[in-house]
Design a protein around this motif. Structure first.
Motif, PDB file in Angstrom:
ATOM      1  N   UNK A  45       0.670  -1.170  -0.180  1.00 14.28           N
ATOM      2  CA  UNK A  45       0.032   0.074  -0.016  1.00 14.28           C
ATOM      3  C   UNK A  45       0.963   1.280   0.033  1.00 14.28           C
ATOM      4  N   UNK A  46       0.247   2.305  -0.856  1.00 14.67           N
ATOM      5  CA  UNK A  46       1.346   3.514  -0.664  1.00 14.67           C
ATOM      6  C   UNK A  46       0.459   4.710   0.070  1.00 14.67           C
ATOM      7  N   UNK A  47      -0.887   4.263   0.544  1.00 18.43           N
ATOM      8  CA  UNK A  47      -1.593   5.397   1.429  1.00 18.43           C
ATOM      9  C   UNK A  47      -2.395   4.561   2.304  1.00 18.43           C
ATOM     10  N   UNK A  48      -2.850   5.401   3.418  1.00 18.77           N
ATOM     11  CA  UNK A  48      -3.634   4.648   4.259  1.00 18.77           C
ATOM     12  C   UNK A  48      -5.184   4.492   4.015  1.00 18.77           C
ATOM     13  N   UNK A  49      -5.461   5.183   2.725  1.00 16.11           N
ATOM     14  CA  UNK A  49      -6.748   4.921   2.128  1.00 16.11           C
ATOM     15  C   UNK A  49      -6.861   3.491   1.595  1.00 16.11           C
ATOM     16  N   UNK A  50      -5.791   2.740   1.519  1.00 16.97           N
ATOM     17  CA  UNK A  50      -5.968   1.354   1.040  1.00 16.97           C
ATOM     18  C   UNK A  50      -6.014   0.235   2.120  1.00 16.97           C
ATOM     19  N   UNK A  51      -5.948   0.898   3.336  1.00 15.98           N
ATOM     20  CA  UNK A  51      -6.101   0.055   4.571  1.00 15.98           C
ATOM     21  C   UNK A  51      -7.666  -0.574   4.682  1.00 15.98           C
ATOM     22  N   UNK A  52      -8.291  -1.079   3.882  1.00 18.25           N
ATOM     23  CA  UNK A  52      -9.712  -1.066   3.849  1.00 18.25           C
ATOM     24  C   UNK A  52     -10.367  -1.868   4.722  1.00 18.25           C
ATOM     25  N   UNK A  53      -9.325  -2.965   5.347  1.00 14.81           N
ATOM     26  CA  UNK A  53      -9.507  -3.935   6.142  1.00 14.81           C
ATOM     27  C   UNK A  53      -9.981  -3.176   7.746  1.00 14.81           C
ATOM     28  N   UNK A  54      -9.253  -1.913   7.880  1.00 12.50           N
ATOM     29  CA  UNK A  54      -9.153  -1.380   9.378  1.00 12.50           C
ATOM     30  C   UNK A  54     -10.486  -0.508   9.507  1.00 12.50           C
ATOM     31  N   UNK A  56     -12.809   2.665   9.869  1.00 10.36           N
ATOM     32  CA  UNK A  56     -12.708   3.927   9.356  1.00 10.36           C
ATOM     33  C   UNK A  56     -11.887   4.699  10.394  1.00 10.36           C
ATOM     34  N   UNK A  57     -12.515   4.440  11.731  1.00 13.25           N
ATOM     35  CA  UNK A  57     -12.172   5.342  12.739  1.00 13.25           C
ATOM     36  C   UNK A  57     -10.758   5.167  13.322  1.00 13.25           C
ATOM     37  N   UNK A  58     -10.347   4.031  12.906  1.00 12.74           N
ATOM     38  CA  UNK A  58      -9.075   3.586  13.387  1.00 12.74           C
ATOM     39  C   UNK A  58      -8.058   3.946  12.295  1.00 12.74           C
ATOM     40  N   UNK A  59      -8.561   4.055  11.138  1.00 10.32           N
ATOM     41  CA  UNK A  59      -7.663   4.854  10.044  1.00 10.32           C
ATOM     42  C   UNK A  59      -7.316   6.038  10.396  1.00 10.32           C
ATOM     43  N   UNK A  60      -8.522   6.964  10.809  1.00 13.92           N
ATOM     44  CA  UNK A  60      -8.386   8.230  11.117  1.00 13.92           C
ATOM     45  C   UNK A  60      -7.439   8.605  12.264  1.00 13.92           C
ATOM     46  N   UNK A  61      -7.487   7.635  13.495  1.00 15.08           N
ATOM     47  CA  UNK A  61      -6.625   7.728  14.591  1.00 15.08           C
ATOM     48  C   UNK A  61      -5.135   7.462  14.280  1.00 15.08           C
ATOM     49  N   UNK A  62      -5.052   6.480  12.968  1.00 14.82           N
ATOM     50  CA  UNK A  62      -3.531   6.399  12.687  1.00 14.82           C
ATOM     51  C   UNK A  62      -2.912   7.605  11.840  1.00 14.82           C
ATOM     52  N   UNK A  63      -4.007   8.168  11.251  1.00 12.97           N
ATOM     53  CA  UNK A  63      -3.774   9.456  10.398  1.00 12.97           C
ATOM     54  C   UNK A  63      -3.055  10.476  11.344  1.00 12.97           C
ATOM     55  N   UNK A  64      -3.808  10.672  12.437  1.00 13.77           N
ATOM     56  CA  UNK A  64      -3.424  11.683  13.416  1.00 13.77           C
ATOM     57  C   UNK A  64      -2.457  11.309  14.221  1.00 13.77           C
ATOM     58  N   UNK A  65      -2.094   9.965  14.644  1.00 10.10           N
ATOM     59  CA  UNK A  65      -1.206   9.610  15.705  1.00 10.10           C
ATOM     60  C   UNK A  65       0.217   9.197  14.911  1.00 10.10           C
ATOM     61  N   UNK A  66       0.102   8.779  13.738  1.00  6.61           N
ATOM     62  CA  UNK A  66       1.069   8.145  13.347  1.00  6.61           C
ATOM     63  C   UNK A  66       1.469   8.913  11.776  1.00  6.61           C
ATOM     64  N   UNK A  67       2.241   8.057  11.160  1.00  6.11           N
ATOM     65  CA  UNK A  67       2.494   8.539   9.699  1.00  6.11           C
ATOM     66  C   UNK A  67       2.904   7.556   8.691  1.00  6.11           C
ATOM     67  N   UNK A  68       2.651   7.607   7.532  1.00  2.02           N
ATOM     68  CA  UNK A  68       2.861   6.605   6.967  1.00  2.02           C
ATOM     69  C   UNK A  68       3.886   7.101   5.527  1.00  2.02           C
ATOM     70  N   UNK A  69       5.076   7.609   5.942  1.00  2.00           N
ATOM     71  CA  UNK A  69       5.833   8.187   4.960  1.00  2.00           C
ATOM     72  C   UNK A  69       6.287   7.400   3.835  1.00  2.00           C
ATOM     73  N   UNK A  70       6.277   8.271   2.464  1.00  2.00           N
ATOM     74  CA  UNK A  70       6.800   7.633   1.189  1.00  2.00           C
ATOM     75  C   UNK A  70       7.957   8.215   0.795  1.00  2.00           C
ATOM     76  N   UNK A  71       8.844   7.538  -0.019  1.00  2.00           N
ATOM     77  CA  UNK A  71       9.759   8.342  -0.862  1.00  2.00           C
ATOM     78  C   UNK A  71       9.322   8.492  -2.035  1.00  2.00           C
TER      79      UNK A  71
END
Ligand code: SAH
Length: 383
Positions: A45-54, A56-71
């Motif tokens: 996956x290249x973006x959190x939007x692709x984490x469809x099994x999580x 939505x609330x958890x994805x949002x929490x990840x978005x706020x608390x963590x990051x998914x950096x890409x080159x």
């Protein structure tokens, strides 16, 4: 642990156990970690939007608390033989004297037909942006050092290229920029993730780590019984002359290095690979040959001969007859020596280090070609 607090928690920088503690800390179920790990390292996956099994609330929490950096892929160039080089820029901000700097590093994609059923697709990746060693023949040493790559910066070289090309990689060699054993933890964490059944699940023998000779880390690698291939860039058989060629020898002597190599062969019951750059006038004389033969006889090894690819120091690459003469002299003494730059191989080596010579030569780095051949052999012997 690498995170600098929750805000900067990079979810693609962690192994499965680390992700599990992170999710448990968020009050989530343990299995969320495996779902996330598979999304990142198996499905790329290249973006959190692709984490469809999580949820939505958890994805949002990840978005706020963590990051998914890409080159970012800054540039790429293809050579006539299908080899392609990619230049990456990291989103990490490195404070420097003149403000913020970013790590820039390279990976090279090499396809070889092999004699095997399966086409070999090897990626030669970087472990550092620049290098702190000064090997006199190597172009990376002339670049500024901007730091060790994080685990995700190592892995994302592979994932970004696989996403872009829509192809699977079969072999990884840590022979791009940098000294992998100066970034031991991140390199091993990355290799283990690549080998993980919930990741790409690459066979450990298809992952090669190459070191200039950081002896304590070789011992650590042996102590930990790491399953990956180890290659040592020997390059000169004389203790004093090797110091002139590779400054790592000032810290870790050739004797200590050879002792560590011997221990590798005995403790792990594997053949050690030596890489030996052929530099006319520097390490191809009769005396050098005799010393190399003595080393080759002392321990179970294979020597990959690589023609010099740079013209640093005013040195020149060997010609075809110099190369075959050197190889034959080793072989006639019963030493397993391969000429990795000889014509007729699937990928002909020519260019030197990634950083400087690419535009000039635009060919496959021969040290990576050597590793491809190794992997061919190891898969044949395992058939
Ligand atoms: N620092 C590690 C990995 C990076 S270099 C190491 O030293 O092994 C990867 C390989 O490229 C090494 O075997 C090195 O000896 C070889 N190499 C470096 N510069 C080269 C050049 N100019 N020509 C041919 N091979 C080179």
């Amino acid at each position: 642990m690498q995170d600098d607090g929750k805000i900067n928690y990079r979810i693609n920088d962690q192994d499965l156990e680390e992700l599990e503690s992170y999710f448990l800390g968020l009050g989530e179920k343990r299995f969320r970690a495996k779902q996330t790990f598979r999304r990142i390292h198996k499905h790329l996956a290249a973006s959190l939007d692709e984490f469809t099994e999580l949820p939505l609330a958890l994805r949002e929490q990840l978005n706020q608390q963590g990051s998914f950096p890409q080159l970012t892929i800054q540039d790429s160039s293809v050579s006539s033989n299908g080899t392609e080089k990619y230049i990456f820029e990291s989103p990490e901000e490195v404070p420097g004297r003149d403000g913020i700097r970013r790590r820039v590093f390279e990976a090279v994609w090499i396809v070889s037909d092999g004699d095997d059923i399966r086409t070999r697709k090897t990626l030669c990746i970087s472990s550092q942006a620049g290098c702190t060693l000064n090997c006199t023949f190597c172009a990376t040493g002339t670049l500024p050092f901007i730091g060790n790559l994080r685990t995700y910066e190592i892995l994302e070289q592979i994932y970004a290229i696989m996403r872009l090309r829509g192809e699977r990689i079969t072999n990884i060699v840590f022979m791009g920029m940098g000294e992998p054993f100066h970034n031991y933890d991140n390199v091993i964490r990355a290799a283990r993730i690549l080998n993980h059944p919930d990741g790409l699940h690459l066979a450990a023998r298809h992952i090669t780590i190459s070191t200039a000779g950081v002896v304590p880390s070789i011992h650590r690698f042996i102590d930990e019984k790491q399953p990956f291939n180890l290659a040592i860039s020997l390059n000169h058989p004389d203790p004093e002359r090797r110091k002139e060629l590779m400054d790592v020898t000032l810290k870790h002597s050739l004797e200590e290095l050879l002792e560590a190599a011997r221990r590798y062969t005995l403790d792990l019951k594997r053949r050690i690979t030596f890489e030996y750059i052929m530099i006319p006038g520097q390490n191809m004389g009769d005396e050098d040959l005799q010393k190399l033969i003595r080393i080759g006889r002392r321990l179970r090894c294979k020597i990959n001969l690589i023609p010099l690819n740079t013209t640093l120091q005013g040195w020149r690459p060997p010609n075809a007859s110099e190369m075959s003469r050197f190889q034959e002299s080793l072989r006639s003494q019963g030493i397993l020596a391969f000429n990795r730059g000889s014509p007729g191989k699937d990928v002909d080596g020519a260019c030197g280090m990634l950083a400087l010579r690419w535009n000039e030569g635009n060919k496959t780095p021969s040290h990576a070609a050597a590793a491809i051949q190794d992997n061919l052999e190891s898969s044949h012997t395992s058939l």
